[in-house]
Design a protein around this motif. Sequence first.
Motif, PDB file in Angstrom:
ATOM      1  N   UNK A   1       0.804  -1.205   0.000  1.00  0.00           N
ATOM      2  CA  UNK A   1       0.000   0.000   0.000  1.00  0.00           C
ATOM      3  C   UNK A   1       0.836   1.252   0.000  1.00  0.00           C
ATOM      4  N   UNK A   2       0.134   2.367   0.095  1.00  0.00           N
ATOM      5  CA  UNK A   2       0.763   3.689   0.128  1.00  0.00           C
ATOM      6  C   UNK A   2       0.136   4.492   1.251  1.00  0.00           C
ATOM      7  N   UNK A   3       0.938   5.410   1.807  1.00  0.00           N
ATOM      8  CA  UNK A   3       0.434   6.297   2.852  1.00  0.00           C
ATOM      9  C   UNK A   3       1.099   7.660   2.656  1.00  0.00           C
ATOM     10  N   UNK A   4       0.359   8.751   2.823  1.00  0.00           N
ATOM     11  CA  UNK A   4       0.979  10.068   2.685  1.00  0.00           C
ATOM     12  C   UNK A   4       2.080  10.282   3.721  1.00  0.00           C
ATOM     13  N   UNK A   5       3.235  10.731   3.273  1.00  0.00           N
ATOM     14  CA  UNK A   5       4.349  10.984   4.183  1.00  0.00           C
ATOM     15  C   UNK A   5       3.951  11.988   5.273  1.00  0.00           C
ATOM     16  N   UNK A   6       3.188  13.014   4.892  1.00  0.00           N
ATOM     17  CA  UNK A   6       2.765  14.038   5.856  1.00  0.00           C
ATOM     18  C   UNK A   6       1.932  13.431   6.986  1.00  0.00           C
ATOM     19  N   UNK A   7       1.130  12.416   6.678  1.00  0.00           N
ATOM     20  CA  UNK A   7       0.315  11.759   7.709  1.00  0.00           C
ATOM     21  C   UNK A   7       1.205  11.020   8.705  1.00  0.00           C
ATOM     22  N   UNK A   8       2.212  10.333   8.203  1.00  0.00           N
ATOM     23  CA  UNK A   8       3.125   9.609   9.086  1.00  0.00           C
ATOM     24  C   UNK A   8       3.910  10.596   9.952  1.00  0.00           C
ATOM     25  N   UNK A   9       4.349  11.703   9.347  1.00  0.00           N
ATOM     26  CA  UNK A   9       5.068  12.720  10.113  1.00  0.00           C
ATOM     27  C   UNK A   9       4.190  13.302  11.215  1.00  0.00           C
TER      28      UNK A   9
ATOM     29  N   UNK B   1       1.279  11.838  12.621  1.00  0.00           N
ATOM     30  CA  UNK B   1       0.758  10.844  13.569  1.00  0.00           C
ATOM     31  C   UNK B   1       1.848  10.078  14.310  1.00  0.00           C
ATOM     32  N   UNK B   2       3.010   9.946  13.723  1.00  0.00           N
ATOM     33  CA  UNK B   2       4.080   9.161  14.336  1.00  0.00           C
ATOM     34  C   UNK B   2       4.076   7.720  13.866  1.00  0.00           C
ATOM     35  N   UNK B   3       2.947   7.021  14.060  1.00  0.00           N
ATOM     36  CA  UNK B   3       2.757   5.663  13.562  1.00  0.00           C
ATOM     37  C   UNK B   3       1.463   5.642  12.762  1.00  0.00           C
ATOM     38  N   UNK B   4       1.493   4.970  11.615  1.00  0.00           N
ATOM     39  CA  UNK B   4       0.290   4.791  10.813  1.00  0.00           C
ATOM     40  C   UNK B   4       0.158   3.304  10.498  1.00  0.00           C
ATOM     41  N   UNK B   5      -1.045   2.776  10.684  1.00  0.00           N
ATOM     42  CA  UNK B   5      -1.336   1.376  10.381  1.00  0.00           C
ATOM     43  C   UNK B   5      -1.894   1.286   8.965  1.00  0.00           C
ATOM     44  N   UNK B   6      -1.300   0.386   8.173  1.00  0.00           N
ATOM     45  CA  UNK B   6      -1.771   0.121   6.821  1.00  0.00           C
ATOM     46  C   UNK B   6      -2.317  -1.301   6.809  1.00  0.00           C
TER      47      UNK B   6
ATOM     48  N   UNK C   1       2.837  -1.401  10.409  1.00  0.00           N
ATOM     49  CA  UNK C   1       3.127  -0.139  11.075  1.00  0.00           C
ATOM     50  C   UNK C   1       4.124   0.611  10.200  1.00  0.00           C
ATOM     51  N   UNK C   2       3.809   1.855   9.883  1.00  0.00           N
ATOM     52  CA  UNK C   2       4.712   2.700   9.104  1.00  0.00           C
ATOM     53  C   UNK C   2       5.125   3.869   9.989  1.00  0.00           C
ATOM     54  N   UNK C   3       6.424   4.158  10.010  1.00  0.00           N
ATOM     55  CA  UNK C   3       6.970   5.249  10.817  1.00  0.00           C
ATOM     56  C   UNK C   3       8.118   5.895  10.062  1.00  0.00           C
ATOM     57  N   UNK C   4       8.575   7.012  10.575  1.00  0.00           N
ATOM     58  CA  UNK C   4       9.755   7.676  10.030  1.00  0.00           C
ATOM     59  C   UNK C   4      10.757   7.828  11.162  1.00  0.00           C
TER      60      UNK C   4
END
Length: 104
Positions: free
Chosen positions: A2-10, A12-17, A25-28
């Motif tokens: 999948x894909x997730x907007x980088x701005x959303x991860x920045x 929220x901290x953690x984003x579940x896909x 879990x996606x994080x930066x």
Amino acid sequence: VGKVPRALVEKEGFVRVAYPPFDVLVAIVDGAPCALEDACNHSGASLCEGIRTDEGDGVICPLHGYVFALRTGALVAPKGLCDDQRRFLVTIEGDEIVIWDPME
């Protein structure tokens, strides 16, 4: 996966896909995206519901406090009680973080 907007991860901290049967879990960390299986392999709890370590490079499982390295999925503490978390491949395409399953 999948894909997730980088701005959303920045933000929220953690984003579940969603990625049945595994969520991801996606994080930066230090400007670089990373992705791990969301379900803690010790207890199945969602790591997205956990908190970041003080150093910012790990996630603490909300159920039993196990700590996993976000970049590698390695179990940091307590040592030897479960396996490392499964990692996913990530790339940045424009404003999105793209997640790939290395098993596919």
